[in-house]
Design a protein around this motif. Sequence first.
Motif, PDB file in Angstrom:
ATOM      1  N   SER A  69       6.102 -25.871   8.322  1.00  0.00           N
ATOM      2  CA  SER A  69       5.443 -26.101   9.605  1.00  0.00           C
ATOM      3  C   SER A  69       4.240 -27.017   9.392  1.00  0.00           C
ATOM      4  N   TYR A  73       0.704 -22.546   7.486  1.00  0.00           N
ATOM      5  CA  TYR A  73      -0.076 -21.324   7.600  1.00  0.00           C
ATOM      6  C   TYR A  73       0.399 -20.333   6.548  1.00  0.00           C
ATOM      7  N   VAL A  75       0.973 -16.079   5.821  1.00  0.00           N
ATOM      8  CA  VAL A  75       1.030 -14.720   6.354  1.00  0.00           C
ATOM      9  C   VAL A  75       1.233 -13.758   5.187  1.00  0.00           C
ATOM     10  N   THR A  90       3.897 -21.598   4.685  1.00  0.00           N
ATOM     11  CA  THR A  90       4.887 -22.457   5.350  1.00  0.00           C
ATOM     12  C   THR A  90       4.639 -23.938   5.119  1.00  0.00           C
ATOM     13  N   ASP A 105      -3.647 -16.327   7.374  1.00  0.00           N
ATOM     14  CA  ASP A 105      -3.788 -16.490   8.824  1.00  0.00           C
ATOM     15  C   ASP A 105      -3.307 -15.280   9.606  1.00  0.00           C
ATOM     16  N   GLY A 106      -2.651 -14.360   8.921  1.00  0.00           N
ATOM     17  CA  GLY A 106      -2.154 -13.157   9.574  1.00  0.00           C
ATOM     18  C   GLY A 106      -1.588 -12.206   8.544  1.00  0.00           C
ATOM     19  N   GLN A 133       0.910  -5.701  12.863  1.00  0.00           N
ATOM     20  CA  GLN A 133       0.492  -7.094  12.775  1.00  0.00           C
ATOM     21  C   GLN A 133      -0.998  -7.218  13.025  1.00  0.00           C
ATOM     22  N   GLU A 136      -3.983 -14.269  13.428  1.00  0.00           N
ATOM     23  CA  GLU A 136      -3.480 -15.294  14.347  1.00  0.00           C
ATOM     24  C   GLU A 136      -1.991 -15.575  14.191  1.00  0.00           C
ATOM     25  N   ARG A 137      -1.449 -15.325  13.023  1.00  0.00           N
ATOM     26  CA  ARG A 137      -0.030 -15.588  12.768  1.00  0.00           C
ATOM     27  C   ARG A 137       0.662 -14.284  12.408  1.00  0.00           C
ATOM     28  N   GLY A 138       1.941 -14.157  12.806  1.00  0.00           N
ATOM     29  CA  GLY A 138       2.637 -12.911  12.541  1.00  0.00           C
ATOM     30  C   GLY A 138       4.140 -13.056  12.558  1.00  0.00           C
ATOM     31  N   ASP A 140       6.493 -13.386  14.919  1.00  0.00           N
ATOM     32  CA  ASP A 140       7.150 -14.473  15.661  1.00  0.00           C
ATOM     33  C   ASP A 140       7.057 -15.797  14.912  1.00  0.00           C
ATOM     34  N   ASP A 141       5.925 -16.038  14.257  1.00  0.00           N
ATOM     35  CA  ASP A 141       5.776 -17.261  13.470  1.00  0.00           C
ATOM     36  C   ASP A 141       6.751 -17.271  12.301  1.00  0.00           C
TER      37      ASP A 141
END
Length: 149
Positions: A69, A73, A75, A90, A105-106, A133, A136-138, A140-141
């Motif tokens: 991405s 980010y 996680v 990522t 970020d998460g 979770q 900011e990122r989780g 779904d990301d």
Amino acid sequence: DAQIETFSLPLWGMVLDIAAFVRMRLSEHAVHVWDVEVVLDPGAVVAADAVDVLVDGLGMTAGRAGRPSDPAYAVRVVTTAPDRDLVVRTGDPVTLTAWAGEEVDGRIALPAEAFLRLVTGRLDPEHTPAVEQSGERGLDDLRAAFPGF
């Protein structure tokens, strides 16, 4: 023993030793068995003994299956059964390594079985166990990063 030590299989731009080849075949078998079982039982899970063997080899799968991405980010992924503390990044390439205390970020926490399905593109909302979770990122990301083969 000599054949096992010298086993080498060029495959998809990699050279696999016997352990990597067997892990790849086990992963295919375990995940495809789940593909069939979940049709009849929405609560089906990947066999625990397979998850125990496969979770530590998910880095190779993440690197091949993951979509980078921009911006990248990170996680943190904490799993249970077995317990692992990992981080997915990522960037290009996507990586999965042990978490070493770095900023992320998460954070998500879920069963290792669900994480295995996530990395192989099989953790849709209808077949997702409880996930914790934060950040900011989780989940779904990570679903976007691992859409499946």
